[in-house]
Design a protein around this motif. Structure first.
Motif, PDB file in Angstrom:
ATOM      1  N   GLY A 139       0.641   3.915  -2.926  1.00 21.25           N
ATOM      2  CA  GLY A 139       0.297   5.276  -2.508  1.00 21.25           C
ATOM      3  C   GLY A 139       1.337   6.289  -2.965  1.00 21.25           C
ATOM      4  O   GLY A 139       1.001   7.373  -3.439  1.00 21.25           O
TER       5      GLY A 139
ATOM      6  N   ALA B 139       0.691   9.196  -5.820  1.00 19.52           N
ATOM      7  CA  ALA B 139       0.526  10.324  -4.883  1.00 19.52           C
ATOM      8  C   ALA B 139      -0.198  11.515  -5.513  1.00 19.52           C
ATOM      9  O   ALA B 139      -0.934  12.225  -4.823  1.00 19.52           O
ATOM     10  CB  ALA B 139       1.891  10.759  -4.351  1.00 19.52           C
TER      11      ALA B 139
ATOM     12  N   ILE C 226      -5.853   2.430  -4.929  1.00 24.43           N
ATOM     13  CA  ILE C 226      -4.812   1.752  -4.133  1.00 24.43           C
ATOM     14  C   ILE C 226      -5.240   0.310  -3.817  1.00 24.43           C
ATOM     15  O   ILE C 226      -4.432  -0.621  -3.919  1.00 24.43           O
ATOM     16  CB  ILE C 226      -4.503   2.541  -2.822  1.00 24.43           C
ATOM     17  CG1 ILE C 226      -4.072   3.973  -3.149  1.00 24.43           C
ATOM     18  CG2 ILE C 226      -3.446   1.822  -1.987  1.00 24.43           C
ATOM     19  CD1 ILE C 226      -2.935   4.126  -4.132  1.00 24.43           C
TER      20      ILE C 226
ATOM     21  N   ARG D 129       0.846  -1.216   0.000  1.00 23.54           N
ATOM     22  CA  ARG D 129       0.000   0.000   0.000  1.00 23.54           C
ATOM     23  C   ARG D 129       0.868   1.247   0.000  1.00 23.54           C
ATOM     24  O   ARG D 129       0.534   2.250  -0.624  1.00 23.54           O
ATOM     25  CB  ARG D 129      -0.952  -0.003   1.204  1.00 23.54           C
ATOM     26  CG  ARG D 129      -2.017  -1.072   1.111  1.00 23.54           C
ATOM     27  CD  ARG D 129      -3.120  -0.854   2.141  1.00 23.54           C
ATOM     28  NE  ARG D 129      -4.004   0.242   1.790  1.00 23.54           N
ATOM     29  CZ  ARG D 129      -5.037   0.142   0.955  1.00 23.54           C
ATOM     30  NH1 ARG D 129      -5.310  -1.005   0.372  1.00 23.54           N
ATOM     31  NH2 ARG D 129      -5.790   1.198   0.692  1.00 23.54           N
ATOM     32  N   GLN D 130       1.985   1.157   0.696  1.00 19.17           N
ATOM     33  CA  GLN D 130       2.917   2.286   0.738  1.00 19.17           C
ATOM     34  C   GLN D 130       3.447   2.603  -0.679  1.00 19.17           C
ATOM     35  O   GLN D 130       3.433   3.753  -1.126  1.00 19.17           O
ATOM     36  CB  GLN D 130       4.097   1.934   1.665  1.00 19.17           C
ATOM     37  CG  GLN D 130       5.177   2.981   1.732  1.00 19.17           C
ATOM     38  CD  GLN D 130       4.785   4.152   2.631  1.00 19.17           C
ATOM     39  OE1 GLN D 130       4.359   3.939   3.766  1.00 19.17           O
ATOM     40  NE2 GLN D 130       4.908   5.359   2.122  1.00 19.17           N
TER      41      GLN D 130
ATOM     42  N   TYR E 272      -9.226   7.591  -5.313  1.00 15.17           N
ATOM     43  CA  TYR E 272      -7.869   7.271  -4.825  1.00 15.17           C
ATOM     44  C   TYR E 272      -7.812   5.979  -4.004  1.00 15.17           C
ATOM     45  O   TYR E 272      -7.005   5.092  -4.277  1.00 15.17           O
ATOM     46  CB  TYR E 272      -7.322   8.447  -4.017  1.00 15.17           C
ATOM     47  CG  TYR E 272      -5.959   8.183  -3.413  1.00 15.17           C
ATOM     48  CD1 TYR E 272      -4.815   8.221  -4.206  1.00 15.17           C
ATOM     49  CD2 TYR E 272      -5.818   7.887  -2.059  1.00 15.17           C
ATOM     50  CE1 TYR E 272      -3.558   7.973  -3.656  1.00 15.17           C
ATOM     51  CE2 TYR E 272      -4.565   7.648  -1.508  1.00 15.17           C
ATOM     52  CZ  TYR E 272      -3.444   7.693  -2.309  1.00 15.17           C
ATOM     53  OH  TYR E 272      -2.210   7.446  -1.759  1.00 15.17           O
ATOM     54  N   GLU E 273      -8.674   5.846  -2.996  1.00 17.69           N
ATOM     55  CA  GLU E 273      -8.611   4.662  -2.116  1.00 17.69           C
ATOM     56  C   GLU E 273      -8.870   3.383  -2.907  1.00 17.69           C
ATOM     57  O   GLU E 273      -8.190   2.370  -2.718  1.00 17.69           O
ATOM     58  CB  GLU E 273      -9.600   4.781  -0.946  1.00 17.69           C
ATOM     59  CG  GLU E 273      -9.138   5.726   0.156  1.00 17.69           C
ATOM     60  CD  GLU E 273      -7.783   5.346   0.790  1.00 17.69           C
ATOM     61  OE1 GLU E 273      -7.479   4.145   0.907  1.00 17.69           O
ATOM     62  OE2 GLU E 273      -7.026   6.270   1.154  1.00 17.69           O
TER      63      GLU E 273
ATOM     64  N   LYS F 198      -3.890  11.624  -4.764  1.00 18.36           N
ATOM     65  CA  LYS F 198      -4.340  11.638  -3.371  1.00 18.36           C
ATOM     66  C   LYS F 198      -5.450  12.679  -3.203  1.00 18.36           C
ATOM     67  O   LYS F 198      -5.336  13.795  -3.715  1.00 18.36           O
ATOM     68  CB  LYS F 198      -3.164  11.983  -2.451  1.00 18.36           C
ATOM     69  CG  LYS F 198      -3.305  11.371  -1.106  1.00 18.36           C
ATOM     70  CD  LYS F 198      -2.009  11.332  -0.339  1.00 18.36           C
ATOM     71  CE  LYS F 198      -2.297  10.580   0.961  1.00 18.36           C
ATOM     72  NZ  LYS F 198      -1.112  10.254   1.685  1.00 18.36           N
TER      73      LYS F 198
END
Ligand code: ATP
Ligand code: MG
Length: 147
Positions: free
Chosen positions: A48, A52, A64, A44-45, A60-61, A55
Motif C-alpha cells: 500500500g 500509494a 494490493i 499489505r502495508q 488499487y485493491e 490509492k
C-alpha cells in the motif's frame, strides 16, 4: 550518458511462473547491472505504501491483493540511463501494447499481471530504492576487486 539506478520488481505472477532468471537475463542483455536483490513477500502495508499514488483508483485493491499474493524479487539496477533503459525493455503497461521482445510482451498475461515493475522517474527511483535497500546493501561496482 548519466549513470543511474532504478528499482525493479519481478512481480508474483512471474516469480510463480519460474521466470526470475529469464527476466534477469533480459535486464543484463541491455547492459544493466543488478547491484542489489532480495526475494521477499510484501505485507499489505508495504504494498500500500509502495503504490500509494494509485490509492483510490479502481484497480488499487486488486493491485494490493496481487502484489501480496506471493513472493517478489526486488532489485536495484544500475547503468547508463537506467530508468529509461529498463522501462524500455520492460515494455508498455497495458496488455497487448508492449513492444515485441519486451519483458511484458513475453510474460504479461493481463493489464494487472504484467510480470515487472520499474521506477518511472529519477525522483521515484530514489524513493523506491530507499524503500527497500539501505545504501550499504547496494554493490558499488567501482570498488570491485574482481576485475
Ligand atoms: P509499475 O508501476 O508496476 O511499474 P507502470 O508504471 O507501467 O507499472 P502504473 O500506471 O504505475 O504502471 O500502474 C501500476 C500497476 O498497476 C501496473 O503495473 C499494473 O499491474 C496495475 N494496473 C495499472 N493500470 C491498471 C488497470 N487499468 N487495470 C488493472 N491493473 C492496472
Ligand atoms: Mg508505475
Amino acid at each position: 550518458m548519466a549513470m543511474e539506478r532504478t528499482l525493479s520488481i519481478i512481480k508474483p505472477d512471474a516469480v510463480h511462473a519460474n521466470l526470475i532468471g529469464k527476466i534477469q537475463a533480459q535486464i543484463e542483455e541491455v547492459g544493466l547491472s543488478i547491484v542489489a536483490m532480495k526475494m521477499t513477500r510484501l505485507s499489505r502495508q508495504q504494498a500500500g505504501d509502495f503504490y500509494a499514488v494509485h490509492k483510490g483508483k479502481p484497480f488499487y485493491e486488486s493491485l494490493i491483493d496481487f502484489m501480496t499474493s506471493g513472493p517478489v524479487v526486488v532489485q536495484v539496477l544500475e547503468g547508463d540511463d537506467a530508468i529509461k533503459t529498463y522501462r524500455k525493455v520492460m515494455g508498455a503497461t497495458m496488455f497487448g501494447q508492449a513492444e515485441p521482445g519486451t519483458i511484458r510482451a513475453n510474460f504479461a498475461t493481463s493489464d494487472a499481471h504484467n510480470a515487472a515493475h520499474g521506477s518511472d522517474s529519477e525522483e521515484n527511483a530514489l524513493i523506491e530504492i530507499n524503500f527497500f535497500f539501505p545504501e550499504k546493501q547496494i554493490y558499488h561496482r567501482s570498488e570491485s576487486i574482481a576485475e
